[in-house]
Design an enzyme around this catalytic site. Structure first.
Site, PDB file in Angstrom:
ATOM      1  N   GLY A   1       3.870   2.688  -8.180  1.00  0.00           N
ATOM      2  CA  GLY A   1       3.868   1.292  -8.795  1.00  0.00           C
ATOM      3  C   GLY A   1       3.472   0.422  -7.802  1.00  0.00           C
ATOM      4  O   GLY A   1       2.528   0.814  -6.920  1.00  0.00           O
ATOM      5  N   CYS A   2       3.917  -0.938  -7.889  1.00  0.00           N
ATOM      6  CA  CYS A   2       3.480  -1.898  -7.017  1.00  0.00           C
ATOM      7  C   CYS A   2       3.585  -1.685  -5.557  1.00  0.00           C
ATOM      8  O   CYS A   2       4.687  -1.050  -5.189  1.00  0.00           O
ATOM      9  CB  CYS A   2       4.371  -3.112  -7.508  1.00  0.00           C
ATOM     10  SG  CYS A   2       4.239  -4.615  -6.176  1.00  0.00           S
ATOM     11  N   PHE A   3       2.592  -1.706  -4.793  1.00  0.00           N
ATOM     12  CA  PHE A   3       2.612  -1.387  -3.464  1.00  0.00           C
ATOM     13  C   PHE A   3       3.751  -2.469  -2.616  1.00  0.00           C
ATOM     14  O   PHE A   3       4.038  -2.087  -1.583  1.00  0.00           O
ATOM     15  CB  PHE A   3       1.219  -1.331  -2.754  1.00  0.00           C
ATOM     16  CG  PHE A   3       0.266  -2.277  -3.087  1.00  0.00           C
ATOM     17  CD1 PHE A   3       0.479  -3.685  -3.246  1.00  0.00           C
ATOM     18  CD2 PHE A   3      -1.102  -2.042  -2.937  1.00  0.00           C
ATOM     19  CE1 PHE A   3      -0.565  -4.822  -3.189  1.00  0.00           C
ATOM     20  CE2 PHE A   3      -2.152  -3.049  -3.139  1.00  0.00           C
ATOM     21  CZ  PHE A   3      -1.836  -4.289  -3.088  1.00  0.00           C
TER      22      PHE A   3
ATOM     23  N   CYS B   1       6.256  -3.232  -3.421  1.00  0.00           N
ATOM     24  CA  CYS B   1       7.614  -2.425  -3.583  1.00  0.00           C
ATOM     25  C   CYS B   1       7.891  -1.425  -2.890  1.00  0.00           C
ATOM     26  O   CYS B   1       8.954  -1.220  -2.206  1.00  0.00           O
ATOM     27  CB  CYS B   1       8.196  -2.315  -5.165  1.00  0.00           C
ATOM     28  SG  CYS B   1       8.144  -3.855  -6.092  1.00  0.00           S
TER      29      CYS B   1
END
Length: 181
Positions: free
Chosen positions: A10-12, A14
């Site tokens: 997912g979002c890097f 995070c």
């Protein structure tokens, strides 16, 4: 000696925040991998047309933390049953993927998927993809949680629960949970 693990969950922003808190992790770089456009920009990757995943490249000391341990943390801190998404982030750029650099890492990735599958009711959709060209993300994405993330409502909603999970489930591996020296 430093080894590397390249993971997309997912979002890097995070995933970077989680792995920066792991004992034995020396570096975490956000970037792009697995696509067909050379030197992609964040805007291009977010558009979903480059084939890249937002990912992190974790430099770690294998004497302090194993690749297998990193994979277990990876699976525990993102939802590997969501195809091409993590929460509200939707698209192949947010896929769950492991990019092994050696045959041994590939074997350990398969074993980690099997271990993780025992702990979830849905089917794990994490892919094991061929290691490819790595493109570091733009500078403002690096160390995002420490520099800008705490003023970003998205990050404030997503990152603290991931860190809490790490610190609860992997307390012996968390820098924040480690006793002061």
């Amino acid at each position: 000696m430093t080894d590397y693990a390249t993971l997309a969950g997912g979002c890097f922003w995070c995933t970077e925040a989680v792995f920066k808190d792991v004992i034995g992790v020396e570096t975490v770089e956000s970037g792009y991998i697995g696509g067909h456009v050379p030197n992609p920009t964040y805007k291009q990757v977010c558009g979903g047309d480059t084939g890249h995943a937002e990912a992190i490249r974790v430099g770690f000391d294998p004497a302090q933390v194993s690749y297998a341990d990193l994979l277990d943390i990876f699976f525990a801190t993102h939802d590997a049953t969501q195809l091409n998404r993590q929460g509200n982030d939707v698209g192949t750029q947010y896929r769950s993927a492991i990019f092994p650099e050696t045959v041994m890492q590939e074997e350990q990735a398969n074993q980690a998927i099997a271990r993780a599958q025992q702990d979830v009711s849905g089917k794990i959709v994490t892919t094991i993809e061929e290691f490819a060209d790595w493109y570091p993300a733009e500078g403002y994405h690096q160390d995002y949680w420490e520099t800008s993330g705490r003023s970003n409502p998205y990050c404030m909603a997503v990152i603290p629960p991931k860190l809490q999970k790490l610190r609860k489930s992997f307390a012996a591996r968390s820098k924040a949970s480690a006793p002061a020296v």
